[in-house]
Scaffold this active site. Structure first.
Site, short mmCIF file in Angstrom:
data_model
loop_
_atom_site.label_atom_id
_atom_site.label_comp_id
_atom_site.label_asym_id
_atom_site.label_seq_id
_atom_site.Cartn_x
_atom_site.Cartn_y
_atom_site.Cartn_z
N ASP A 97 -4.72 -4.23 -4.58
CA ASP A 97 -4.51 -2.91 -5.19
C ASP A 97 -3.38 -2.15 -4.52
OD1 ASP A 97 -6.33 -2.87 -2.98
OD2 ASP A 97 -6.88 -0.81 -3.48
N GLU A 162 -8.95 -1.81 -1.71
CA GLU A 162 -8.72 -1.39 -0.32
C GLU A 162 -8.30 0.07 -0.23
OE1 GLU A 162 -6.71 -0.54 3.43
OE2 GLU A 162 -5.80 -0.47 1.45
#
Ligand SMILES: [Zn+2]
Length: 409
Positions: A97, A162
């Protein structure tokens, strides 16, 4: 020619491939639903296609359910490379991400279209965390192509979520029985420094507290009829200043080398000047050295609050907004010495271990008892407009990782 020379030559040949990988990965925004995105699914498909193309095999899929995204789950992918021994795996964990581009006028180019300027690759995600992600893939590819076998099982882990708390990423994975083993070790290439020397091995404990002071509201012209929560709260803030003296141990691994107790967010109380506030709320951000006992800190805080309750006839509620701590990775753990050696071999500099003020995904692994280092030779352009990474760093980091994979050999 020794193994490192062979690997260096291989990595050097991957320049164009690295640019194409970065281009493909940058073109698929992987934003969490909280950031207005649909998650990392599309990006994970791009990665899977590259891994197949490079002959690195298939990933094990370890998704976490998320009803907010069209796919209904967030992807976590695991690529395993068998090694000579399987008693303790080497994990390299990167995240899929990204964070949103932010103010678009601050970008000189489209964040999702890779721009190559000499050694510089520009685009959202190219450093955070595609530099680490691509490095790990290149390392695995080069070790394989060179006909080398890792000295132990290598696990490349590509996680979701994350940037928004890791609940659907590494936090969901550490709960899976048997996936991680205590004797495993991990490199998280998601942090570091421009010279490549900074090896992060520890974090301060984080304690975020919300103090709600309850008094009695009244007209400000007759303060004797009320109990001023703001005034009592202000005394509380000042008395909490004593914490630094009480928990004053030092550890030079950290900067600053001591525990900090910082009053931060202050909530608004009454909207007008002529009302005596009956309630007052503020927050304390504590960053505490791992050697200090959090329960002892909390007991001291409660005792200070009790003093205020007595002296000002108020109530004080203390709420823990966030609490996190993880054991440090020992400075003499094998992964630390191995990484230092690899950094020396590749970059010709001496790695130095540091602790930070808090909050990386490394902590989730350390909490499971897995010695974890956070490292990369990075420009620290993460989350910024015109985020970039240097090809030379990405290739050097790939070589360091390849060096870790082959171990002492
Ligand atoms: Zn990151």
């Amino acid at each position: 020619m020794d193994a490192l020379q062979t690997l260096r030559k291989r990595v050097d040949e991957k320049r164009n491939q690295i640019i194409e990988m970065q281009r493909d990965l940058t073109a698929v925004p992987a934003l969490a639903p909280q950031n207005g995105g649909t998650g990392e699914w599309e990006k994970s498909l791009v990665l899977v296609r590259w891994l197949q193309k490079l002959g690195l095999g298939t990933c094990e899929s370890l998704p976490a359910p998320d009803p907010r995204v069209p796919r209904g789950e967030r992807p976590n992918l695991l690529l395993t490379m068998p090694g000579r021994a399987d008693d303790r795996s080497l994990w390299i964990m990167s995240h899929l991400d990204i964070v949103p581009p932010g103010e678009s006028s601050l970008w000189d180019s489209d964040p999702y279209t890779l721009v190559v300027k000499g050694d510089r690759l520009i685009g959202r995600g190219v450093e955070d965390n595609q530099q680490g992600l691509v490095s790990s893939v290149i390392a695995a590819q080069c070790v394989k192509e060179a006909g080398l076998v890792p000295d132990r099982t290598v696990k490349l882990l590509f996680v979701a979520d994350e940037e928004t708390g890791s609940e659907l990423g590494i936090q969901s994975l550490v709960k899976k029985p048997g996936l991680f083993r205590r004797q495993d070790e991990a490199l998280v290439p998601d942090g570091g420094s421009e010279d490549g020397t900074r090896i992060e091995i520890a974090e301060k404990s984080i304690l975020w507290l919300r103090f709600r002071v309850r008094g009695k509201q009244c007209h400000a012209s007759t303060p004797q009829k009320g109990i001023n929560a703001f005034e009592a709260g202000s005394h509380l803030v000042v008395r909490l200043g004593a914490l630094a003296g009480k928990f004053s141990s030092r550890d030079q691994l950290f900067d600053p080398p001591l525990s900090t107790f910082t009053p931060t967010k202050k909530e608004a109380n009454v909207p007008n000047i002529n009302t005596l506030p009956g309630e007052d709320v503020f927050h304390l951000d504590c960053r505490i050295l791992p050697r200090e006992d959090l329960e002892a800190v909390l007991a001291e805080i409660r005792s200070i609050a009790e003093g205020i309750q007595r002296d000002f006839a108020v109530g004080v509620d203390i709420q823990q907004v966030q609490r996190a701590s993880s054991p440090p990775t020992p400075a003499d753990a094998p992964i630390v010495s191995l990484l230092k050696r690899a950094i020396r071999d590749v970059y010709g500099v001496e790695g130095r271990t540091v602790g930070i003020g808090g909050g990386t995904v490394g902590a989730f692994l350390r909490k499971e008892g897995i010695p974890t280092v956070v490292w990369g030779k990075i420009e620290e352009a993460a989350h910024q407009p015109n985020e970039y990474c240097l090809l030379g760093n990405l290739m050097g980091d790939a070589l360091v990782m390849a060096r870790l994979m082959i171990g002492e050999g």
